[in-house]
Write a protein that holds these residues in place. Sequence first.
Motif, short mmCIF file in Angstrom:
data_model
loop_
_atom_site.label_atom_id
_atom_site.label_comp_id
_atom_site.label_asym_id
_atom_site.label_seq_id
_atom_site.Cartn_x
_atom_site.Cartn_y
_atom_site.Cartn_z
N ASN A 222 -42.99 -116.81 98.91
CA ASN A 222 -43.69 -115.72 99.37
C ASN A 222 -45.14 -116.48 99.76
O ASN A 222 -45.64 -116.18 100.63
N VAL B 46 -44.83 -109.10 102.77
CA VAL B 46 -44.99 -110.18 102.04
C VAL B 46 -46.13 -110.17 100.97
O VAL B 46 -45.66 -110.54 99.72
N CYS C 194 -37.73 -109.01 96.28
CA CYS C 194 -38.84 -109.79 96.58
C CYS C 194 -38.79 -111.32 97.24
O CYS C 194 -39.39 -111.92 97.83
N PRO D 236 -38.51 -112.43 102.41
CA PRO D 236 -38.88 -113.49 103.50
C PRO D 236 -37.77 -114.11 104.03
O PRO D 236 -37.87 -114.55 105.46
#
Length: 313
Positions: A35, A62, A272, A276
């Motif tokens: 990230n 993000v 998480c 991305p």
Amino acid sequence: MDNKTCQDHIDHNRALYIFYSSVVVVEFILGLLLNITVIHLFVFKLKFWKSKTIDIFLFNLVLADILLLIGLPVKAYNFQQCSEDKVVCKVQLFLQFLNRGASIAFLTVISIYRYFSIVHPEKRKDLRILKQSPQISVFIWVLLGILTIPAMLQSFIRCDSSEKDELNELNRLNVLLREIVFFTQIFIPFIILVYCLIRIIRRLKQKSVGDKTKLRKAFLFTSMVLVFAICFLPYAITRAVQLKIIGTVMTEEKVTVVKLYDGLVCLSYLNCLLDPILYCLSSSKFRKLYISMYLPFLLKKQQPEGSEDTADD
């Protein structure tokens, strides 16, 4: 459960909770690295504030994931030892609820934006509200901050809570509001994502575009729904079961549910790490830039510049 009960529970399952803690640490390291590299490209290369509407939403997605990841070391510690500091526990939960909610919210907004772009491209004027992406982003953060306040006002399962606190009418209201927000921010976005996926796949079947482009878009949205379902639905369902059986005595049934819930919490953090990849790197422009910056050894395996359709941007 109170602190002593919580500690006894972890002591009797030490190996399992060391494994949970290790999983969280790995997710923290890999997720934070990925990230941060994405944020670096958004800020210093793409200058997201000057870019397309979707880039601002992606940046906030993000950012929410990074803020959620920052609290994972505390979560890893709590998996091995219950925190004696009630304030620290509640702050950690507040940040967890806020940033997970923000991640889901921006993910949903991005899906709606792409839904209109693919299914109703002729109605771009209806997207004018989404063009106000900075204002929408600020609104989402402020709204979620307000809705997450109950997480700070009332004890959660791991915050050294006592059942007598639940007798207070105000505390009951705080708990009810907290749980409504918790389940609403998971189940409603999931319904929206499934609806968008179905409509997008139908639209892609009708459009006269290349098979490669259709497969790429269909795979992206299918993966998006699958990741959301795997990371959040089991976690939310187990949370509902845990709320139903919560009490001061740790029966065998409750121990099993608590262990399962804690394991699914670990699984939820995987979102998480995957966000991305599924959303930011779904753009061919961003993907090429990311590879050229951080994975240049893969460039020789890439297709010639003109051979890749950029319709997925």
